[in-house]
Design a protein around this motif. Structure first.
Motif, PDB file in Angstrom:
ATOM      1  N   ALA A 368      31.558  55.679  16.760  1.00 46.12           N
ATOM      2  CA  ALA A 368      32.255  55.616  17.848  1.00 46.12           C
ATOM      3  C   ALA A 368      32.016  56.934  18.766  1.00 46.12           C
ATOM      4  O   ALA A 368      32.232  56.931  19.870  1.00 46.12           O
ATOM      5  CB  ALA A 368      33.662  55.280  17.656  1.00 46.12           C
ATOM      6  N   ALA A 369      32.172  58.099  17.834  1.00 43.39           N
ATOM      7  CA  ALA A 369      32.110  59.354  18.598  1.00 43.39           C
ATOM      8  C   ALA A 369      30.766  59.697  19.189  1.00 43.39           C
ATOM      9  O   ALA A 369      30.947  60.617  20.379  1.00 43.39           O
ATOM     10  CB  ALA A 369      32.330  60.436  17.627  1.00 43.39           C
ATOM     11  N   THR A 370      29.668  59.021  18.858  1.00 45.23           N
ATOM     12  CA  THR A 370      28.390  59.160  19.630  1.00 45.23           C
ATOM     13  C   THR A 370      28.180  58.211  20.780  1.00 45.23           C
ATOM     14  O   THR A 370      27.146  58.554  21.405  1.00 45.23           O
ATOM     15  CB  THR A 370      27.426  58.992  18.471  1.00 45.23           C
ATOM     16  N   ILE A 381      38.598  56.325  25.945  1.00 38.10           N
ATOM     17  CA  ILE A 381      39.483  56.161  24.644  1.00 38.10           C
ATOM     18  C   ILE A 381      39.046  57.331  23.604  1.00 38.10           C
ATOM     19  O   ILE A 381      38.024  57.417  23.273  1.00 38.10           O
ATOM     20  CB  ILE A 381      39.581  55.014  24.248  1.00 38.10           C
ATOM     21  N   PRO A 382      39.996  57.773  22.704  1.00 43.61           N
ATOM     22  CA  PRO A 382      39.657  58.678  21.700  1.00 43.61           C
ATOM     23  C   PRO A 382      38.957  57.833  20.560  1.00 43.61           C
ATOM     24  O   PRO A 382      39.057  56.657  20.506  1.00 43.61           O
ATOM     25  CB  PRO A 382      40.950  58.920  21.141  1.00 43.61           C
ATOM     26  N   LEU A 463      25.642  58.425  24.062  1.00 42.83           N
ATOM     27  CA  LEU A 463      24.737  57.618  24.412  1.00 42.83           C
ATOM     28  C   LEU A 463      25.581  56.703  25.452  1.00 42.83           C
ATOM     29  O   LEU A 463      26.538  56.437  25.765  1.00 42.83           O
ATOM     30  CB  LEU A 463      24.541  56.490  23.050  1.00 42.83           C
ATOM     31  N   SER A 464      24.744  55.943  26.255  1.00 40.17           N
ATOM     32  CA  SER A 464      25.171  54.929  27.169  1.00 40.17           C
ATOM     33  C   SER A 464      25.556  53.535  26.396  1.00 40.17           C
ATOM     34  O   SER A 464      26.160  52.672  27.344  1.00 40.17           O
ATOM     35  CB  SER A 464      23.906  54.652  28.421  1.00 40.17           C
ATOM     36  N   MET A 465      25.214  53.451  25.471  1.00 41.05           N
ATOM     37  CA  MET A 465      25.447  52.152  24.585  1.00 41.05           C
ATOM     38  C   MET A 465      27.199  52.161  24.412  1.00 41.05           C
ATOM     39  O   MET A 465      27.617  53.136  23.999  1.00 41.05           O
ATOM     40  CB  MET A 465      24.788  52.282  23.191  1.00 41.05           C
ATOM     41  N   SER A 466      27.714  51.078  24.829  1.00 38.99           N
ATOM     42  CA  SER A 466      29.125  50.971  24.856  1.00 38.99           C
ATOM     43  C   SER A 466      29.711  50.959  23.446  1.00 38.99           C
ATOM     44  O   SER A 466      29.195  50.693  22.450  1.00 38.99           O
ATOM     45  CB  SER A 466      29.522  49.786  25.484  1.00 38.99           C
ATOM     46  N   VAL A 467      30.981  51.710  23.137  1.00 38.58           N
ATOM     47  CA  VAL A 467      31.439  51.816  21.805  1.00 38.58           C
ATOM     48  C   VAL A 467      31.859  50.438  21.509  1.00 38.58           C
ATOM     49  O   VAL A 467      32.146  49.936  20.283  1.00 38.58           O
ATOM     50  CB  VAL A 467      32.913  52.710  21.993  1.00 38.58           C
ATOM     51  N   LEU A 470      30.759  48.122  18.576  1.00 36.02           N
ATOM     52  CA  LEU A 470      31.362  48.442  17.353  1.00 36.02           C
ATOM     53  C   LEU A 470      32.561  47.239  17.028  1.00 36.02           C
ATOM     54  O   LEU A 470      32.970  47.029  15.968  1.00 36.02           O
ATOM     55  CB  LEU A 470      31.846  49.729  16.906  1.00 36.02           C
ATOM     56  N   ALA A 471      33.019  46.451  18.164  1.00 33.34           N
ATOM     57  CA  ALA A 471      34.181  45.478  17.917  1.00 33.34           C
ATOM     58  C   ALA A 471      33.816  44.497  17.053  1.00 33.34           C
ATOM     59  O   ALA A 471      34.652  44.095  16.020  1.00 33.34           O
ATOM     60  CB  ALA A 471      34.378  44.964  19.361  1.00 33.34           C
ATOM     61  N   PRO A 472      32.565  43.934  16.636  1.00 32.58           N
ATOM     62  CA  PRO A 472      32.414  42.892  15.765  1.00 32.58           C
ATOM     63  C   PRO A 472      32.626  43.483  14.354  1.00 32.58           C
ATOM     64  O   PRO A 472      33.472  42.765  13.547  1.00 32.58           O
ATOM     65  CB  PRO A 472      30.972  42.440  15.595  1.00 32.58           C
ATOM     66  N   GLN A 473      32.111  44.768  13.989  1.00 29.56           N
ATOM     67  CA  GLN A 473      32.346  44.838  12.587  1.00 29.56           C
ATOM     68  C   GLN A 473      33.885  45.384  12.288  1.00 29.56           C
ATOM     69  O   GLN A 473      34.321  45.041  11.174  1.00 29.56           O
ATOM     70  CB  GLN A 473      31.389  46.099  12.118  1.00 29.56           C
TER      71      GLN A 473
END
Length: 596
Positions: A368-370, A381-382, A463-467, A470-473
């Motif tokens: 998430a931090a990346t 969001i943190p 990254l421009s990839m949204s955090v 990670l929601a599914p996992q």
């Protein structure tokens, strides 16, 4: 006339059993509790309230602790990670000691109250270390080296919280479950719901901890966040104490480990004796009054231990007080030893699930931090707050299970639980495997984005990839927790001997703790092996690693472990308690033997 008198006496006993609670518990005055005015939800709601407060504090501190160590105390990442692991390890081990002391000497209520005050002391020290000028990290707004006295006080406060957690976690949940009478049909059903709503409250605390408290820490100040946690804990301790007149208490009975050792010694001493022709010949004390405890029915598993209950010619077993417990044990004590030994394989096959749980607060957060964590242009969001999705998944899982699945499955299976405890845990293990598969797939996509945006573009930004990729996992992980974690709590409480239920909850907690240690061990081994191949799966730079391969490995381990778990669960025999006094029967357990 005689038969009519017996029927009348039986009706009187039944009415008396409905009015009073005869399950070896007492009220706050040390007398037999009145069913109408003690226990059940009127008592457990006070207990659930303080659990909410404890989880709010724990996750508010634990999920962002590494940020405090690196940003405020200016520790390097390796040192900070070690300090987090040490603290988490101590916090996980302490419940074993707290559970033992509660069961043996102090009682659960006293241990919860004492440990809560220690917990409050730790939170108070954290708050003071942020507000009192002489012990603040430093005088300047920004400083590169904090005061030594602040570091000492900070770590002292953290380990006070560990000590408080050690007495709090194993005792509070079991104390709440003690408010329901296992021998009363309606209360037994409510007790099954209790574990579900307990975890719902736990998730609410977790959710607010990783969202509200972490946000206050990052955007306002650490001191304000600590002050909020301290006030909430103080209020809930008072609330917990106010409920004392409604509680049902279990008196401590001395070390619960001594009777188990006595059974083992007696069985070894009599190892050469032949088995009796009928299990009814094994030694059991005259039928106890319900207020003195429950008797367990004889089972055919681990027959070697039955020899501890064989009465030799020279032994006088006419009364409970005349026999030597190191030579002759009751059937109930033998069955308690069998219960403990039977739990060990289930505990071992639950550890890989614990490894999966550990990823949600470590590598998932690092991913998430990346990534792009912006909600709007001015608000992000943190990284630690993404963990809240696990709590959301668990709350959804528990609610659906309690309100929809259980009523439906009760009609289909005629099982008052809906499905067996081990079946519920097994379903959670399947979700854990799917969570690792989802994590691997998302990480593969993230690495492709890294190659496109950073490697080729030469950028060193997020990254421009949204955090939210990670929601599914996270959600699947939370759904699994709603089945497996709640099931493990219920299993280790319900199947542990009555005198060891705080220790039973401690064993459940150790699944998570040992799972975390195993995760660290796997990381070291995987890093050592893959580094020889030229590229470590788990390097210092996440973008140069192959974390997806690590997740695929965990998915495979989960699948293999699940096969072993099914093999053990299919032949598991559940605790079988004599349900009544008037009719001394040992019915077949209402839990089916098969998991599938």
């Amino acid at each position: 006339m005689e038969q009519e008198a017996k029927r009348k006496d039986g009706k009187d006993e039944g009415r008396d059993g409905e009015k009073w609670v005869h399950d070896s518990s007492v009220n706050h005055k040390g007398k037999v509790p009145l069913r109408a005015s003690t226990g059940v939800w009127k008592a457990s709601l006070f207990i659930i309230t303080i659990e909410f407060s404890e989880r709010l504090s724990y996750f508010g501190i634990a999920t962002n602790l590494i940020s405090y160590l690196t940003n405020v105390l200016h520790q390097d990442l390796e040192t900070a990670a070690k300090n987090v692991n040490y603290w988490a390890g101590v916090t996980t081990i302490m419940p074993l000691a707290g559970g033992f002391l509660a069961d043996a000497y102090f009682g659960r209520f006293t241990m919860v109250l004492l440990s809560s005050l220690i917990y409050l002391l730790g939170l108070s020290l954290l708050t003071m270390s942020e507000f009192i000028p002489i012990i603040k990290p430093c005088n300047a707004r920004v400083c590169h080296k904090p005061r030594k006295i602040h570091e000492v006080l900070f770590f002292l406060a953290l380990y006070f919280i560990s000590l408080g957690t050690g007495g709090h976690k194993p005792c509070l949940e079991s104390f709440g479950a003690d408010q329901f009478d296992d021998d009363h049909l309606e209360e037994r059903k409510k007790k099954m719901s209790y574990f579900n709503w307990w975890n719902f409250a736990l998730c609410c605390g977790l959710l607010l901890g990783v969202i509200v408290i972490v946000y206050v820490q990052d955007k306002v100040s650490w001191g304000v966040a600590d002050l909020i946690l301290t006030i909430v804990m103080a209020v809930t301790i008072l609330t917990f104490y106010m409920g004392k007149v409604y509680y049902r208490y279990r008196l401590p009975v001395g070390s619960p480990l001594t009777p188990l050792l006595q059974v083992l010694v007696a069985a070894i001493r009599k190892r050469k004796l032949p088995y009796p022709s009928n299990p009814s010949l094994l030694y059991e004390v005259p039928r106890l009054k319900l207020s003195q405890g429950r008797l367990l029915c004889h089972t055919s598993r681990l027959r070697f231990l039955d020899k501890a209950a064989i009465v030799e010619d020279r032994e006088n077993a006419s009364t409970e007080k005349t026999h030597n417990p190191w030579r002759l044990a009751t059937v109930t004590k033998v069955e308690e030893m069998k219960l403990v030994l039977s739990m060990i394989p289930i505990w071992l096959t639950s550890l890989i699930f614990g490894v999966g749980v550990a990823q949600a607060s470590t590598f998932f957060v690092k991913q998430a931090a990346t990534m792009d964590r912006r909600i709007t242009h001015n608000f992000d969001i943190p990284a630690a707050s993404i963990y809240s999705l696990t709590a959301v998944g668990m709350m959804v899982s528990v609610t659906i299970y309690e309100k929809i699945l259980v009523p439906f499955l009760r009609k289909v299976t005629s099982n008052e639980r809906g499905i067996n405890i081990l079946q519920r845990i097994g379903i959670g293990m399947i979700f854990s495997t799917l969570s690792m598969v989802a994590a691997a797939c998302v990480e593969m996509r993230r690495l492709k984005a890294v190659e496109k945006e950073i490697m080729q573009g030469g950028k060193q930004v997020a990254l421009s990839m949204s955090v939210f990729w990670l929601a599914p996992q996270y959600l699947i992980n939370g759904l699994g927790d709603g089945f497996a974690l709640v099931g493990l709590q219920e299993y280790f409480y319900d199947q542990a001997p009555d005198s060891m239920r705080s220790l039973g909850i401690a064993f459940y907690l150790s699944v998570i703790g040992v799972g975390s240690f195993l995760s660290s061990f796997l990381i070291i081994i995987v890093d050592h092996i893959t580094r020889k191949g030229g590229k470590s799966w788990i390097g210092k730079d996440l973008n140069m690693s192959r974390l997806d391969n690590f997740y695929w490995m965990l998915a495979a381990l989960n699948l293999l472990n699940f096969c072993a778990y099914i093999f053990l669960a299919r032949s598991y025999t559940y605790k079988n308690v004599e349900r009544g006094i008037l009719v001394p029967d040992c019915p077949k357990s209402d839990e089916a033997d098969l998991i599938v």
